[in-house]
Motif scaffolding. Structure first.
Motif, PDB file in Angstrom:
ATOM      1  N   GLY A 176      -0.860 -10.998 -10.325  1.00 43.63           N
ATOM      2  CA  GLY A 176      -0.606  -9.606 -10.262  1.00 43.63           C
ATOM      3  C   GLY A 176      -1.849  -8.802 -10.242  1.00 43.63           C
ATOM      4  N   LEU A 177      -2.964  -9.623  -9.682  1.00 46.53           N
ATOM      5  CA  LEU A 177      -4.346  -8.776  -9.629  1.00 46.53           C
ATOM      6  C   LEU A 177      -4.523  -8.469  -8.228  1.00 46.53           C
ATOM      7  N   ALA A 178      -3.886  -8.850  -7.240  1.00 45.01           N
ATOM      8  CA  ALA A 178      -3.734  -8.307  -6.018  1.00 45.01           C
ATOM      9  C   ALA A 178      -2.821  -7.412  -5.490  1.00 45.01           C
ATOM     10  N   MET A 179      -2.944  -6.435  -4.834  1.00 47.44           N
ATOM     11  CA  MET A 179      -2.014  -5.583  -4.225  1.00 47.44           C
ATOM     12  C   MET A 179      -0.780  -5.886  -3.332  1.00 47.44           C
ATOM     13  N   GLU A 180       0.412  -5.749  -3.388  1.00 46.99           N
ATOM     14  CA  GLU A 180       1.203  -6.230  -2.313  1.00 46.99           C
ATOM     15  C   GLU A 180       1.217  -5.135  -1.235  1.00 46.99           C
ATOM     16  N   TYR A 181       1.300  -5.377   0.026  1.00 49.19           N
ATOM     17  CA  TYR A 181       1.160  -4.440   1.024  1.00 49.19           C
ATOM     18  C   TYR A 181       2.217  -4.631   1.946  1.00 49.19           C
ATOM     19  N   ASP A 182       2.385  -3.596   2.977  1.00 47.62           N
ATOM     20  CA  ASP A 182       3.431  -3.723   4.083  1.00 47.62           C
ATOM     21  C   ASP A 182       2.656  -3.763   5.176  1.00 47.62           C
ATOM     22  N   PRO A 183       2.826  -4.883   6.022  1.00 43.18           N
ATOM     23  CA  PRO A 183       1.709  -4.961   7.238  1.00 43.18           C
ATOM     24  C   PRO A 183       1.989  -4.000   8.218  1.00 43.18           C
ATOM     25  N   ASP A 184       2.996  -3.589   8.573  1.00 45.20           N
ATOM     26  CA  ASP A 184       3.399  -2.584   9.543  1.00 45.20           C
ATOM     27  C   ASP A 184       3.087  -1.060   9.241  1.00 45.20           C
ATOM     28  N   ASP A 197      -0.783  -4.002  22.986  1.00 42.47           N
ATOM     29  CA  ASP A 197       0.498  -4.020  23.881  1.00 42.47           C
ATOM     30  C   ASP A 197       1.823  -3.393  22.996  1.00 42.47           C
ATOM     31  N   GLY A 198       1.425  -3.000  22.073  1.00 44.20           N
ATOM     32  CA  GLY A 198       2.637  -2.368  21.197  1.00 44.20           C
ATOM     33  C   GLY A 198       3.349  -3.357  20.036  1.00 44.20           C
TER      34      GLY A 198
END
Lengths: 368, 577
Positions: free
Chosen positions: A100-108, A116-117
């Motif tokens: 729990g020392l690092a933050m979870e993130y949402d890649p998109d 190219d999208g």
């Protein structure tokens, strides 16, 4: 020309779509990395262009990645996080995420799309090995050997490390079980896809240590990535394991008589984590920087300074020439098909589970 | 503050002593009075106390600084060697259930324990505490790290079994709002809606103004006690961790599981009497619950990972459930606190005893080498004319101005097999090219490098003591017929012993805690216990064991210091003239 326009396009993209343009952003950022050539490549490829775009930002670099897990835990206990962005290997990222020392993130949400999208999540693909881990590069741990000390038969097989008759002399191995145990089992006749099943058993661990025992008297154990290149350059060892980028600079930049032994190189990942517990302003700045520093062009730029493969699929075709030497970088990438004929992928799940156990055994074997 | 009064009490304790001596003398003639008529004793005491307080106030800033920045962190770190609250804090219900269970019974804990474990682990995995507990227990029992990691991924799905069946009866069981209507107090829902509105409009920062505190609907706790408890935990989690209100998301599967248990326990009359929100869904569920497909928690755990059927793992949880443990200290002396009490570690895992012995032995060798090398240098310094002595002194001090790492790396260049010394020896023909000496990455390298680094700490105290020895003593001894050796040994040497003592204490204590130099030049046979401490602090994160090793090292130094005091006498140590 093409490169320039791609650069301009992605810069424009970065400016236009920076996720936190309106938000208050901290103007100071402490980035933790490994020091040496690797950190220099990050500074050249990421932070210098970023600071040119945002002259108000001061970036402080802290060379503490080696002890990042312990220090982050201490900071967390003290309730005072002084780092904004930390570069760690994937295994440490998993550990930090677990604690729990690092933050979870949402890649998109956090990372830029490919030109190219393609969405960031697809562009990074399987390399996002943890919910907290933002991949940067693919590197490998592999062997280098002194070309003038191996006679007419340069080694082509990793098991040369265990062959004291054909290649007498000292070897440099890392002072930890990871990778060494796998190579030992592989050279003791265990099939490649069974290595981790065997290593999960106490008998398998003993078997690996027994194999290492055969060369124990001829091993110099290293703990810093710079040790092996130095030992090779001094002729102290005939072969030694280290990160492929370090060997690249010994061979290409310093012209030492050293050759690469790509056989059974172990792929690993390095990337960013955002520490848990940043203030909103700090987080906004870090996100803004990350959006820029992990885009397709920036990752490809980094490969101009160091021979590590960019983590985005879309960056691979953009990898060009070395910034100073002007040689093509692609053949020096660990992922180049010629180099990647026989490889092993670092097994994150296995080592996350067994690291403590096998480490205790390995360390007591070491001092006995 | 407590320390200040104590010191004061101790200090003024001495004053009455002196004063009472006077009082006894004057006993025959009655108390001596001061000018203002109070007894002289009291007056003196007051004057002395004021003086002491003033002195204390003067040193207070330094004292407090040392206490806060030095003593307190060290005590805190050493205290970690016995702390073990993590087990009982992460698994409170399981630990309570386990108190009746004996590892020697050779049976797995009962179903109630597994139910408690499910509840504890569900919460722990939501709060991400379970892997930390797994790492802690893995220090004692191999494989527990993976056991907790794996179950942490699965435990959230255990309740799907019940949630799915509730959902088949009524879609609303998988929605946030019906659940909130059932469980939460209407007043809470109003507050929550208001808070959400201001949060979404960016009027408040959820970090500064957390969501309103959760309140249960009236009567629901009597009707569905376990569900109410689980939902309260869920609401607290949403409030502190997610910065959301309880009705923004569907509750955990833990809540569905508890609902199933409550429904099985509740009487039809109680359920029928309930007429709040979701009353119809509750009645349907109550009627259907007895026919639900079920699975015991034990079976679910064993299906997720059969390690939960391993008695050793359970014994470890039980043995390490108290808040304080001797486990780290036992590990630090190559023992193990297991289910059947204290046993020795297997032979191939005993390292700490070896490392402690090696550390003490090598520190002594280094100290003796420093005496042998430093004594003549200090003698020269003390006896040469001032100008040449100053020049030599600069040479002695020069290493102090060079980085420790640079000096250590320089030794690497000197001693390695392709290094300067070997090259010279080969050139001279002393050794053959194939059989170059191995002088680094072993004990020899560590001793050489550390002797060099610590030498000034021996020379300086020796020099300052030797400077005070009158050359005339030696001349007198010689004129009385002593040979140069006798004169040195009987007259000069005894006077220089305080310098040797001071230098030895400095060098030995510094050596025992060294770790960078052994790490770089020590290889595997030249490493110290401090290298293991550093490893446990920064790599394995086993801070408890590192603290235990550090405490033992500190204890060893204090014992040696005490022994030195008994044998040589600490008054005999001089750091200067």
């Amino acid at each position: 020309m093409k490169l320039t326009s791609a650069f301009l396009a992605s810069t424009a993209l970065a400016v236009a779509f920076s996720p936190a343009v309106a938000q208050e952003m901290s103007n100071e950022m402490t980035i933790v990395s490994w020091g040496g050539a690797y950190q220099r490549s990050q500074q050249e490829a990421y932070s210098k262009p970023y600071v040119e775009m945002h002259p108000e930002v001061t970036v402080t670099w802290d060379e503490s990645s080696n002890e990042a897990v312990a220090k982050l835990r201490a900071m967390n206990e003290a309730g005072n996080i002084t780092w904004d962005l930390v570069d760690v290997v994937a295994a440490d990222a998993i550990r930090l995420c677990d604690e729990g020392l690092a933050m979870e993130y949402d890649p998109d949400d956090l990372l830029a799309e490919a030109p190219d999208g393609t969405s960031a999540e697809d562009d990074f693909g399987d390399l996002i090995v943890s919910d907290c881990f933002i991949p940067q590069i693919v590197y490998s741990t592999t062997f280098g050997y002194r070309t003038d000390m191996v006679g007419d038969t340069p080694p082509t097989d990793v098991c040369a490390v265990f062959d004291l008759e054909a290649y007498p002399g000292k070897r440099a191995l890392e002072k930890r079980p990871i990778n060494n145990m796998e190579w030992a089992l592989y050279c003791d006749g265990v099939a490649k896809d069974e290595i981790y099943d065997v290593l999960a058993t106490p008998e398998g661990q003993d078997q690996a240590l027994a194999k290492l025992d055969t060369i124990k008297d001829d091993v110099i154990w290293w703990s810093a990535g710079a040790d092996t290149p130095q030992l090779l350059a001094d002729g102290e060892v005939v072969m030694g394991s280290t990160y492929n980028g370090r060997l690249f600079s010994v061979i290409v930049e310093q012209n030492q008589p050293v050759g690469m032994l790509w056989d059974m190189q172990v792929f690993d990942l390095d990337g960013w984590i955002i520490p848990e517990g940043l203030s909103d302003e700090e987080l906004a700045r870090v996100k803004d920087f990350l959006f820029f520093a992990t885009d397709t062009q920036r990752l490809a730029d980094q490969a101009k300074y160091i021979s590590y493969g960019p983590a985005r699929q879309s960056s691979a075709p953009l990898v060009g020439e070395h910034a100073d030497l002007g040689i093509a970088m692609a053949p020096h990438m660990p992922t180049d098909p010629d180099n990647a004929k026989n490889t092993l992928l670092y097994n994150y799940e296995f080592w996350a589970d067994y690291r403590d156990d096998i480490d205790a055994k390995f360390q007591s074997w070491l001092v006995q | 503050m407590a320390d200040a009064t104590q010191t004061n009490a101790g200090a003024s304790g001495r004053a009455p002593d002196d004063a009472s001596g006077q009082a006894q003398d004057s006993g025959a003639t009655g108390p001596v009075l001061a000018a203002d008529g109070t007894p002289l004793k009291a007056s003196l005491n007051r004057a002395l106390r004021a003086q002491k307080l003033r002195a204390l106030a003067l040193i207070a800033p330094l004292l407090i600084f040392v206490l806060v920045t030095f003593i307190a962190p060290i005590v805190d770190m050493l205290f970690r060697s016995v702390e073990n609250q993590i087990v009982s804090e992460t698994l409170p219900r399981t630990v309570a259930e386990l108190s009746d269970w004996e590892a020697t019974s050779n049976t797995l804990p009962d179903d109630a324990t597994f139910d408690a474990l499910y509840y504890d682990l569900f919460l722990a995995s939501e709060y991400k505490n379970h892997t930390r507990l797994g790492s802690r227990l893995n220090y004692e029992q191999t494989g527990m790290s993976s056991m907790f990691r794996r179950v942490g991924r699965d435990v959230g799905d255990f309740g799907d079994l019940y949630l799915d069946q509730f959902e088949d009866l009524d879609e609303r069981w998988d929605e946030a709002e019906p659940w909130a209507a059932l469980m939460a107090h209407p007043g809470y829902l109003e507050d929550a809606a208001e808070w959400r509105e201001s949060r979404d409009a960016d009027r408040i920062d959820p970090r500064d103004t957390p969501a309103p505190r959760f309140r249960l609907a009236p009567g629901i706790e009597d009707l569905l006690p376990k569900t109410a408890q689980a939902y309260t935990h869920y609401a607290a989690f949403m409030r502190t961790e997610e910065e959301e209100t309880a009705d923004e998301d569907e509750p955990w599967t833990l809540v569905s599981t508890m609902l199933y248990e409550d429904l099985m326990a509740a009487s039809a009359a109680d359920i029928a009497a309930y007429d709040g929100p979701m009353a119809d869904a509750l009645q349907t569920a109550h009627a259907a619950a007895p026919d639900f497909e079920t699975m015991t928690r034990k079976a679910q755990f064993l299906e997720a990972d059969d390690e939960w059927g391993n008695l050793d793992n359970w014994a470890t949880i039980k043995v390490y459930s108290p808040s304080y443990t001797s486990g780290y200290f036992l590990t630090a002396v190559d023992m193990k606190l297991g289910a059947d009490g204290i046993v020795s570690q297997p032979e191939d895992q005993q390292i700490y005893g070896l490392l402690f012995k090696r550390t003490l032995f090598m520190s002594m060798v280094i100290t003796i080498s420093c005496i042998l090398l430093g004594y003549p240098v200090a003698w020269l310094l003390a006896n040469l004319p001032m100008r040449s002595a100053n020049l030599l002194m600069i040479l002695v001090l020069l290493p102090f101005w060079t980085s420790l790492l640079v000096r250590t790396s320089a030794w690497k260049v000197m001693l390695q097999q392709q290094g300067v010394i070997n090259d010279v020896l080969v050139w001279l023909g002393v050794v053959a090219d194939e059989s170059r000496l191995i002088m680094i990455n072993n004990q020899f390298g560590t001793i050489v490098a550390m002797t060099h680094i610590l030498l000034p700490f021996m020379i300086l105290p020796l020099y300052s003591v030797m400077q005070t020895i009158q050359p005339s003593y030696l001349r007198a001894a010689k004129s009385l017929g002593a040979t140069p050796f006798t004169a040195f040994w009987r007259v000069y040497f005894p006077q220089s012993v305080p310098g040797i003592g001071a230098g030895s204490i400095l060098v030995f204590i510094l050596a025992i805690g060294y770790y960078i130099t052994p790490e770089i030049v020590g290889g595997t046979s030249g490493t110290f216990i401090s290298n293991r401490i550093a490893y446990h602090i920064s790599s394995s994160l086993n801070w408890g064991l590192a603290a235990a090793l550090g405490t033992i090292l500190l204890g060893a130094v204090l014992i040696l210091y005490w022994a030195y005091d008994r044998i040589v006498g600490i008054d005999n140590v001089k750091l200067g003239g």
